[in-house]
Design a protein around this motif. Structure first.
Motif, PDB file in Angstrom:
ATOM      1  N   UNK A  99      -3.618  -3.130  -4.412  1.00 15.82           N
ATOM      2  CA  UNK A  99      -4.133  -1.906  -3.792  1.00 15.82           C
ATOM      3  C   UNK A  99      -4.779  -2.244  -2.458  1.00 15.82           C
ATOM      4  N   UNK A 100      -5.542  -3.320  -2.414  1.00 19.45           N
ATOM      5  CA  UNK A 100      -6.190  -3.732  -1.173  1.00 19.45           C
ATOM      6  C   UNK A 100      -5.147  -4.077  -0.110  1.00 19.45           C
ATOM      7  N   UNK A 101      -4.113  -4.816  -0.490  1.00 18.33           N
ATOM      8  CA  UNK A 101      -3.089  -5.203   0.475  1.00 18.33           C
ATOM      9  C   UNK A 101      -2.323  -3.990   0.994  1.00 18.33           C
ATOM     10  N   UNK A 102      -2.042  -3.024   0.116  1.00 15.53           N
ATOM     11  CA  UNK A 102      -1.366  -1.791   0.544  1.00 15.53           C
ATOM     12  C   UNK A 102      -2.248  -1.042   1.530  1.00 15.53           C
ATOM     13  N   UNK A 103      -3.508  -0.842   1.179  1.00 19.27           N
ATOM     14  CA  UNK A 103      -4.443  -0.134   2.053  1.00 19.27           C
ATOM     15  C   UNK A 103      -4.565  -0.867   3.390  1.00 19.27           C
ATOM     16  N   UNK A 104      -4.704  -2.176   3.343  1.00 24.32           N
ATOM     17  CA  UNK A 104      -4.831  -2.982   4.553  1.00 24.32           C
ATOM     18  C   UNK A 104      -3.604  -2.802   5.449  1.00 24.32           C
ATOM     19  N   UNK A 105      -2.426  -2.886   4.847  1.00 29.90           N
ATOM     20  CA  UNK A 105      -1.194  -2.722   5.614  1.00 29.90           C
ATOM     21  C   UNK A 105      -1.070  -1.346   6.236  1.00 29.90           C
TER      22      UNK A 105
END
Length: 144
Positions: A99-105
């Motif tokens: 979830x963090x990586x998706x949001x970051x991207x």
């Protein structure tokens, strides 16, 4: 307004369900209605993308490629093995880290960056706020 999720053949490396990835991306995108494509990749594909577009010869957790055509936000590639390793090393639930990586991207596609301390603080606070909507604790809170 679409979010296309592609999950590459991962040789047993876990990835969250596409529906979860879509949910995280849509929340991070907010009012922006442009479409985006998010692909979960293996180490070889991540390393090839990172070498081609960033001149770095290794796999990385997330890459974001803003689009230039109207109606398209861009593309995101998340490396499943790197994400799984980072989640283990940081003692985080794999889904929370994804979830963090998706949001970051998505935030990168929206123009956010972390090249300076001020930019990093702004982007991190936005990530923390968005992740909190999913009940995910501050990913930067305890980095000892």
């Amino acid at each position: 307004m679409t979010v296309d999720v592609q999950i590459a053949e991962l040789d047993g490396t876990p990835a969250p369900p596409a529906a979860e990835i879509v949910r995280w991306a849509v929340e991070a995108r907010g009012e922006d209605t442009r479409s985006l494509c998010l692909r979960v990749v293996d180490e070889a594909e991540s390393a090839a993308l990172n070498a081609r577009f960033r001149d770095r010869d290794k796999a990385t957790n997330v890459l974001a490629f803003p689009a230039v055509e109207p109606g398209v936000l861009g593309d995101i590639a998340i490396c499943a093995p790197v994400a799984a390793l980072e989640a283990r090393e940081q003692d985080k639930a794999l889904a929370d880290h994804y979830a963090h990586l998706v949001v970051h991207g998505v935030l990168h596609l929206l123009g956010h960056d972390h090249g300076t301390p001020v930019e990093a603080a702004d982007m991190e606070s936005r990530e923390i706020e968005l992740l909190g909507r999913f009940g995910i604790v501050d990913p930067y809170g305890d980095q000892t």
